[in-house]
Write a protein that holds these residues in place. Structure first.
Motif, PDB file in Angstrom:
ATOM      1  N   CYS A 122      21.568  24.744  40.191  1.00 61.16           N
ATOM      2  CA  CYS A 122      22.447  24.655  38.846  1.00 61.16           C
ATOM      3  C   CYS A 122      23.454  25.715  39.095  1.00 61.16           C
TER       4      CYS A 122
ATOM      5  N   CYS B 211      22.031  28.610  36.288  1.00 60.38           N
ATOM      6  CA  CYS B 211      20.666  29.307  36.566  1.00 60.38           C
ATOM      7  C   CYS B 211      20.380  29.282  37.884  1.00 60.38           C
TER       8      CYS B 211
ATOM      9  N   CYS C  92      19.357  19.862  35.823  1.00 62.74           N
ATOM     10  CA  CYS C  92      18.512  21.064  35.830  1.00 62.74           C
ATOM     11  C   CYS C  92      17.316  20.955  34.846  1.00 62.74           C
TER      12      CYS C  92
ATOM     13  N   CYS D  26      17.846  27.397  30.970  1.00 64.63           N
ATOM     14  CA  CYS D  26      19.134  27.506  31.775  1.00 64.63           C
ATOM     15  C   CYS D  26      20.267  27.915  30.683  1.00 64.63           C
TER      16      CYS D  26
HETATM   17 ZN   LIG Z   1      20.256  25.591  35.207  1.00 61.89          ZN
END
Ligand SMILES: [Zn+2]
Length: 688
Positions: free
Chosen positions: A420, A423, A436, A441
């Motif tokens: 991702c 994150c 994700c 996140c």
């Molecule tokens: Zn993420």
């Protein structure tokens, strides 16, 4: 049965079925009933299954494809498979014709064909049997997709003569089929060509067989032939290929195209012929009429008819000198992919977005294009630096129509990151997309906050996206409940935050506390729980969020499914979400902040003007926008109306959908007001 007998019967059945298939698909002229055809086909399948060693290479059974998963190997073309040079006006085409004639040093005739907007294919036949079908690729190396192409009904598996021939054609999907299929795609394609390309790349030919692809052949290559192009096209037809009838032959003298003057009249009687002066009119007519074609064309192709002259004209590095494409104007623009960014949506879905050199299309400047997912990029074979044609069809986000020119730095096809971008957690694949799944996140959280504040959700005044972005970036706001607990006076003195602005924000937040439950719940961004679904839940009597939490705790799917308009999928999502601690904590915090999670009255009257009070409605027939019909019933009830299942003297209105029957007759005889779906929606809209 002995082997010879089996071989003989397989041969006979294959021959017969091939003949019937060709008659059906190439000439649309069935020779036998479907029932009889199926009977013979089943017999062939039975024999082939028991004797796989005797299956013929051109067996009609290969049309149905297999579920055998194949990779797509590369093959070397034995002929140069080049793309065409382009002209954009009739004048430039006439110039090119004049130049070509003077280069050739003799009189010439020219063929004008439709430029089908599909996927280019090269078919190799050995002794009349389809041996290889390959994509154009880079012109010298293509992909072997023979098993997939065999399933296309109008591609002959065996020709009427045992010749060695290479045929070039265009595989396409008729527009009507495209509309039908594209509506079922998880990621809709921008155009029939991209869906065709995607289909031809499928790993199982049985999946390809399910898509009604078509082909037109426009070129045939044979050793030692004296034929000109017109004669080749006629010969291709005779061999069993599907050749378009939309062909124009232009020459300065009739003696150049004798094959059109005598013989073969039957097979090419639909072809147009004229002198050079008539070319302009021909091009105009086809430009206008392309709207009415059952398939997409993006131009016309003009070719030298004389094959020996073609050979002497030869090639430039990229294009043959004996042909040119006349391109129609289209609402497309050409630009370069500068960068591909990855966006994380509020649901965690990862979407690649192409950043392009700004280009003006249909009055607006485009600088981003959607690329959907990895598969979409693979189908386009898209890399950074590629020159692409971009379009805006309808009001959708601009899409890449095709690659116009590959980048010159050998940059490979773009690949999605594994982590991702927000994150750094590993991404997970779900269906056609990457996600994700980290609920903390940052990009997802930001997306959720943006969504919550939005005009169609909580509609918080004074809290625009820039403000939200700034507060999140500064770390002041980390979650939705923070919007209610943050002390906005702390912003005093920060750039852009005067006391007036701060007051505006705090007031907006305070005012949003008055929003009803029916608006708050959809603003949380829970999948499938939009305004409509929440409305249905409330109407059914689930007026408190605790009702949903209780149902989720008891996993009472039946209770939810029994509600009109709530399907199984929505029910399962509700149960999952209202059992998750993340959602439960969110609701608890928002309750503490003062947001309402219940609807006191059945539905507040001010939400829907009571335009149907004292009215009794009966609903009949089927509707485009109200499936099931109970959705229309809901609209009536929440606006104060009553509904009934039969038309009586008391019925004031009949809402009549498609194929309304006896109730319509009865309503007419009683003089009941009859309202069509269109009129009904108009009434609702006018009283919103
Ligand atoms: Zn993420």
């Amino acid at each position: 049965m002995n082997n010879n007998k089996i071989i003989e019967e397989i041969r006979k059945l294959s021959d017969l079925l091939s003949l019937y298939q060709n008659a059906y698909y190439l000439q649309t002229n069935p020779l036998i009933s479907d029932l009889e055809y199926d009977r013979l086909f089943d017999r062939l399948l039975f024999l082939e299954k028991g004797n796989p060693e005797f299956v013929l290479p051109d067996s009609p059974s290969r049309r149905v494809g297999s579920d055998f998963s194949q990779d797509i190997p590369e093959v070397l073309h034995s002929i140069p498979v080049l793309s065409l040079d382009k002209g954009y006006s009739v004048e430039s085409i006439r110039d090119w014709m004049d130049k070509t004639i003077s280069k050739a040093g003799s009189e010439l005739s020219f063929i004008v064909e439709e430029k089908i907007d599909g996927v280019s294919i090269v078919l190799y036949y050995k002794k009349g049997i389809l041996n290889l079908a390959a994509t154009r690729g880079n012109g010298s190396v293509g992909n072997d997709i023979t098993a997939n192409v065999r399933t296309i009904k109008s591609v002959p598996l065996r020709l009427t003569e045992d010749v060695d021939i290479v045929a070039r054609g265009e595989i396409f999907l008729p527009l009507a089929e495209f509309e039908k299929l594209n509506s079922l795609q998880e990621v809709p394609f921008a155009n029939p060509r991209n869906l065709t390309a995607g289909t031809l790349r499928r790993k199982k030919s049985i999946d390809v067989a399910a898509v009604p692809l078509e082909i037109f052949i426009y070129e045939g290559f044979m050793d030692n032939t004296e034929m000109n192009h017109v004669e080749i096209l006629t010969f291709l037809k005779k061999l069993g290929f599907k050749v378009s009838n939309s062909i124009g032959v232009f020459s300065s003298s009739k003696s150049l195209t004798p094959s059109l003057n005598s013989g073969n009249k039957e097979s090419n009687s639909l072809w147009f012929r004229g002198d050079f002066k008539s070319l302009s009119g021909y091009v105009k007519k086809h430009t206008k009429e392309r709207e009415n074609l059952p398939y997409e064309i993006d131009g016309l192709v003009i070719k030298v008819n004389e094959i020996d002259v073609r050979e002497s004209l030869g090639f430039t590095g990229h294009h043959p000198r004996w042909a040119i494409a006349y391109k129609f104007e289209s609402p497309e623009g050409t630009t370069v992919i500068k960068e591909i960014d990855v966006q994380v949506g509020r649901t965690g879905r990862i979407t690649p977005v192409g950043r392009v050199e700004p280009v003006l299309i249909g009055g607006s400047t485009i600088s981003n294009v959607t690329l959907h997912n990895q598969e979409y990029i693979n189908i386009l074979e898209l890399a950074i630096g590629d020159t692409v044609s971009v379009s805006k069809r309808g009001d959708v986000i601009p899409a890449v129509e095709r690659i116009v020119d590959k980048n010159e730095d050998n940059i490979p096809v773009w690949k999605m990151p594994e982590r991702c971008p927000s994150c750094k957690q590993d991404l997970e694949i779900k269906g056609a997309h990457l996600f994700c799944v980290n609920s903390e996140c940052p990009d997802q959280v930001k997306g959720k906050i943006f969504f919550f504040l939005g005009r169609n959700q909580m509609d918080v005044e004074g809290f625009g996206p820039e403000t939200a972005d700034y507060l999140i970036e500064q770390g002041f706001i980390k979650t939705i409940p923070d919007l209610y607990s943050f002390d906005y006076t702390r912003l005093e003195g920060l750039p852009g935050f005067g006391s007036k602005k701060i007051k505006l924000i705090s007031n907006g937040i305070k005012k949003s506390l008055d929003q009803p439950y029916s608006r708050i719940l959809p603003s949380l961004g829970i999948p499938e729980l939009g305004k409509k679904a929440v409305e249905l839940l409330i109407i059914s009597g689930l007026r408190d969020v605790d009702d949903l939490i209780k149902i989720a705790a008891e996993k009472d799917v039946d209770k939810l499914v029994s509600i009109k308009g709530i399907g199984e999928r929505t029910a399962e999502i509700i149960i999952n979400e209202f059992s998750s601690t993340i959602i439960l904590d969110l609701i608890k915090d928002l309750k503490t902040a003062g947001l309402k999670f219940e609807e006191k009255e059945i539905l507040k009257q001010d939400m829907f003007p009571q335009i149907f009070s004292d009215q009794i409605w009966c609903i009949t027939g089927s509707f485009e926008n109200y499936k099931p019909r109970s959705l229309a019933e809901n609209e009536i009830v929440k606006r104060g109306g009553k509904t009934t299942s039969t038309v009586t003297g008391n019925t004031t209105h009949l809402l009549a959908g498609e194929s309304a029957g006896s109730k319509l007759v009865k309503a007419k005889s009683l003089g009941t007001k009859i309202i069509t779906e269109e009129k009904f929606m108009e009434i609702l809209n006018n009283n919103e």
